[in-house]
Design a protein around this motif. Structure first.
Motif, PDB file in Angstrom:
ATOM      1  N   GLU A   1      -5.949  -9.915  -6.883  1.00 58.88           N
ATOM      2  CA  GLU A   1      -4.590  -9.873  -7.427  1.00 58.88           C
ATOM      3  C   GLU A   1      -4.556 -10.383  -8.871  1.00 58.88           C
ATOM      4  N   GLN A   2      -5.336 -11.415  -9.163  1.00 56.30           N
ATOM      5  CA  GLN A   2      -5.307 -12.013 -10.500  1.00 56.30           C
ATOM      6  C   GLN A   2      -5.972 -11.144 -11.566  1.00 56.30           C
ATOM      7  N   ILE A   3      -6.952 -10.371 -11.160  1.00 60.04           N
ATOM      8  CA  ILE A   3      -7.683  -9.573 -12.159  1.00 60.04           C
ATOM      9  C   ILE A   3      -7.389  -8.078 -12.032  1.00 60.04           C
ATOM     10  N   ASN A   4      -6.427  -7.729 -11.183  1.00 58.31           N
ATOM     11  CA  ASN A   4      -6.033  -6.327 -10.983  1.00 58.31           C
ATOM     12  C   ASN A   4      -7.210  -5.431 -10.635  1.00 58.31           C
ATOM     13  N   SER A   5      -7.985  -5.867  -9.673  1.00 56.27           N
ATOM     14  CA  SER A   5      -9.133  -5.089  -9.233  1.00 56.27           C
ATOM     15  C   SER A   5      -9.216  -5.161  -7.714  1.00 56.27           C
ATOM     16  N   ALA A   6      -8.911  -4.060  -7.078  1.00 54.27           N
ATOM     17  CA  ALA A   6      -8.959  -4.018  -5.624  1.00 54.27           C
ATOM     18  C   ALA A   6     -10.382  -3.798  -5.123  1.00 54.27           C
ATOM     19  N   ARG A   7     -10.574  -4.168  -3.874  1.00 52.37           N
ATOM     20  CA  ARG A   7     -11.840  -3.892  -3.190  1.00 52.37           C
ATOM     21  C   ARG A   7     -13.056  -4.527  -3.851  1.00 52.37           C
ATOM     22  N   LEU A   8     -12.970  -5.795  -4.156  1.00 57.87           N
ATOM     23  CA  LEU A   8     -14.120  -6.504  -4.719  1.00 57.87           C
ATOM     24  C   LEU A   8     -15.170  -6.741  -3.644  1.00 57.87           C
ATOM     25  N   SER A   9     -16.422  -6.633  -4.044  1.00 57.14           N
ATOM     26  CA  SER A   9     -17.525  -6.949  -3.149  1.00 57.14           C
ATOM     27  C   SER A   9     -18.654  -7.548  -3.984  1.00 57.14           C
ATOM     28  N   PHE A  10     -19.677  -8.029  -3.305  1.00 53.37           N
ATOM     29  CA  PHE A  10     -20.811  -8.608  -4.018  1.00 53.37           C
ATOM     30  C   PHE A  10     -21.651  -7.500  -4.629  1.00 53.37           C
ATOM     31  N   ALA A  11     -22.060  -7.702  -5.866  1.00 51.79           N
ATOM     32  CA  ALA A  11     -22.928  -6.730  -6.529  1.00 51.79           C
ATOM     33  C   ALA A  11     -24.314  -6.793  -5.902  1.00 51.79           C
ATOM     34  N   GLY A  12     -24.977  -5.677  -5.869  1.00 53.86           N
ATOM     35  CA  GLY A  12     -26.316  -5.613  -5.292  1.00 53.86           C
ATOM     36  C   GLY A  12     -27.356  -6.255  -6.205  1.00 53.86           C
ATOM     37  N   ALA A  13     -28.499  -6.548  -5.612  1.00 56.58           N
ATOM     38  CA  ALA A  13     -29.594  -7.178  -6.350  1.00 56.58           C
ATOM     39  C   ALA A  13     -30.022  -6.334  -7.547  1.00 56.58           C
ATOM     40  N   ASP A  14     -30.003  -5.016  -7.396  1.00 65.10           N
ATOM     41  CA  ASP A  14     -30.411  -4.147  -8.505  1.00 65.10           C
ATOM     42  C   ASP A  14     -29.467  -4.286  -9.695  1.00 65.10           C
ATOM     43  N   LYS A  15     -28.175  -4.385  -9.433  1.00 66.78           N
ATOM     44  CA  LYS A  15     -27.192  -4.550 -10.516  1.00 66.78           C
ATOM     45  C   LYS A  15     -27.305  -5.931 -11.156  1.00 66.78           C
ATOM     46  N   MET A  16     -27.588  -6.958 -10.351  1.00 65.32           N
ATOM     47  CA  MET A  16     -27.767  -8.305 -10.904  1.00 65.32           C
ATOM     48  C   MET A  16     -28.947  -8.323 -11.872  1.00 65.32           C
ATOM     49  N   GLU A  17     -30.025  -7.693 -11.467  1.00 62.74           N
ATOM     50  CA  GLU A  17     -31.214  -7.628 -12.316  1.00 62.74           C
ATOM     51  C   GLU A  17     -30.930  -6.827 -13.582  1.00 62.74           C
TER      52      GLU A  17
ATOM     53  N   CYS B   1     -21.574 -25.370  -9.205  1.00 63.60           N
ATOM     54  CA  CYS B   1     -20.533 -24.433  -8.817  1.00 63.60           C
ATOM     55  C   CYS B   1     -21.159 -23.191  -8.198  1.00 63.60           C
ATOM     56  N   LYS B   2     -20.352 -22.505  -7.368  1.00 57.68           N
ATOM     57  CA  LYS B   2     -20.778 -21.221  -6.828  1.00 57.68           C
ATOM     58  C   LYS B   2     -20.773 -20.228  -7.974  1.00 57.68           C
ATOM     59  N   ASN B   3     -21.769 -19.368  -8.004  1.00 57.15           N
ATOM     60  CA  ASN B   3     -21.876 -18.315  -9.009  1.00 57.15           C
ATOM     61  C   ASN B   3     -21.969 -16.992  -8.263  1.00 57.15           C
ATOM     62  N   LEU B   4     -20.893 -16.255  -8.237  1.00 58.63           N
ATOM     63  CA  LEU B   4     -20.839 -15.007  -7.479  1.00 58.63           C
ATOM     64  C   LEU B   4     -20.775 -13.819  -8.429  1.00 58.63           C
ATOM     65  N   VAL B   5     -21.648 -12.848  -8.206  1.00 57.37           N
ATOM     66  CA  VAL B   5     -21.631 -11.620  -9.001  1.00 57.37           C
ATOM     67  C   VAL B   5     -20.922 -10.570  -8.155  1.00 57.37           C
ATOM     68  N   LEU B   6     -19.799 -10.097  -8.686  1.00 56.59           N
ATOM     69  CA  LEU B   6     -18.912  -9.204  -7.946  1.00 56.59           C
ATOM     70  C   LEU B   6     -18.751  -7.877  -8.676  1.00 56.59           C
ATOM     71  N   THR B   7     -18.314  -6.880  -7.923  1.00 52.17           N
ATOM     72  CA  THR B   7     -18.043  -5.574  -8.507  1.00 52.17           C
ATOM     73  C   THR B   7     -16.853  -4.938  -7.792  1.00 52.17           C
ATOM     74  N   ASN B   8     -16.243  -3.981  -8.472  1.00 53.14           N
ATOM     75  CA  ASN B   8     -15.177  -3.225  -7.824  1.00 53.14           C
ATOM     76  C   ASN B   8     -15.800  -2.136  -6.946  1.00 53.14           C
ATOM     77  N   ARG B   9     -14.997  -1.445  -6.208  1.00 51.23           N
ATOM     78  CA  ARG B   9     -15.487  -0.439  -5.258  1.00 51.23           C
ATOM     79  C   ARG B   9     -16.300   0.659  -5.945  1.00 51.23           C
ATOM     80  N   GLN B  10     -15.860   1.073  -7.134  1.00 44.94           N
ATOM     81  CA  GLN B  10     -16.522   2.148  -7.861  1.00 44.94           C
ATOM     82  C   GLN B  10     -17.770   1.676  -8.616  1.00 44.94           C
ATOM     83  N   GLN B  11     -17.995   0.393  -8.622  1.00 43.86           N
ATOM     84  CA  GLN B  11     -19.091  -0.228  -9.380  1.00 43.86           C
ATOM     85  C   GLN B  11     -19.017   0.134 -10.866  1.00 43.86           C
ATOM     86  N   THR B  12     -17.783   0.085 -11.388  1.00 37.36           N
ATOM     87  CA  THR B  12     -17.560   0.329 -12.816  1.00 37.36           C
ATOM     88  C   THR B  12     -17.164  -0.945 -13.548  1.00 37.36           C
ATOM     89  N   ALA B  13     -16.844  -1.980 -12.795  1.00 36.37           N
ATOM     90  CA  ALA B  13     -16.485  -3.273 -13.388  1.00 36.37           C
ATOM     91  C   ALA B  13     -17.279  -4.354 -12.655  1.00 36.37           C
TER      92      ALA B  13
END
Length: 175
Positions: free
Chosen positions: A87-103, A56-68
């Protein structure tokens, strides 16, 4: 590609070896294949065929503020549309988390995130999102925190043993 039962006998880097140690400690059985680094779903095709289960695809995502932060597991052949998930998780502006946050949060580098990396999220800062189609599968194929090996593990063991041990729950989503 050769299918092995259990942990490798040779020395592996710590982030990989610790996955095997934890799975063995929890009594979770798994099959393993070693392979060239897999960065894309196309790279995983031979692994899928060898283990008889789709990665499966494994995507690490974050909200715009990088608080979730979220770890999304979804079928590799499904397109990812941020609007559908937002829409399902009530979090707008999702993007991929950076490598530093993944680590920092999961102890992995890009291309190596999987459900097993939640063992490193001891503060429970990452929400696990799993597409309903992945949850229906009898087995899951995932990386042991490196993208040069892949494991086939019963979904029941992931849900009922591994995630309970790591104190994570599943939020089911439909993509």
């Amino acid at each position: 590609m050769t299918v092995y039962e259990g942990a490798p006998k040779d020395k592996r880097e710590e982030r990989e070896a610790s996955c095997y140690e934890l799975l063995d400690k929890l009594g979770i059985k798994y099959q393993r294949v070693d392979h060239e680094p897999a960065y894309t779903m196309e790279d995983c095709k031979a692994v899928d065929d060898t283990l008889g289960v789709k990665m499966c695809k494994n995507l690490v995502l974050t909200n715009r503020q990088q608080t979730a932060f979220y770890l999304l597991l979804m079928p590799g052949d499904k397109p990812f549309k941020t609007k559908d998930l937002s829409e399902q998780i009530n979090s707008a502006r999702l993007s991929f988390a950076g490598a530093d946050k993944m680590e920092e949060l999961l102890g992995v580098v890009p291309g190596c995130a999987s459900v097993l990396s939640l063992k490193n999220d001891v503060d429970n800062l990452v929400t696990l999102l799993i597409d309903e189609d992945v949850l229906k599968q009898e087995y899951m194929c995932c990386h042991p925190c490196v993208n040069t090996s892949s494991l086939k593990i019963a979904m029941k063991d992931i849900r009922d043993v591994f995630l309970k041990h790591c104190k994570h729950s599943v939020t089911k989503v439909k993509l």
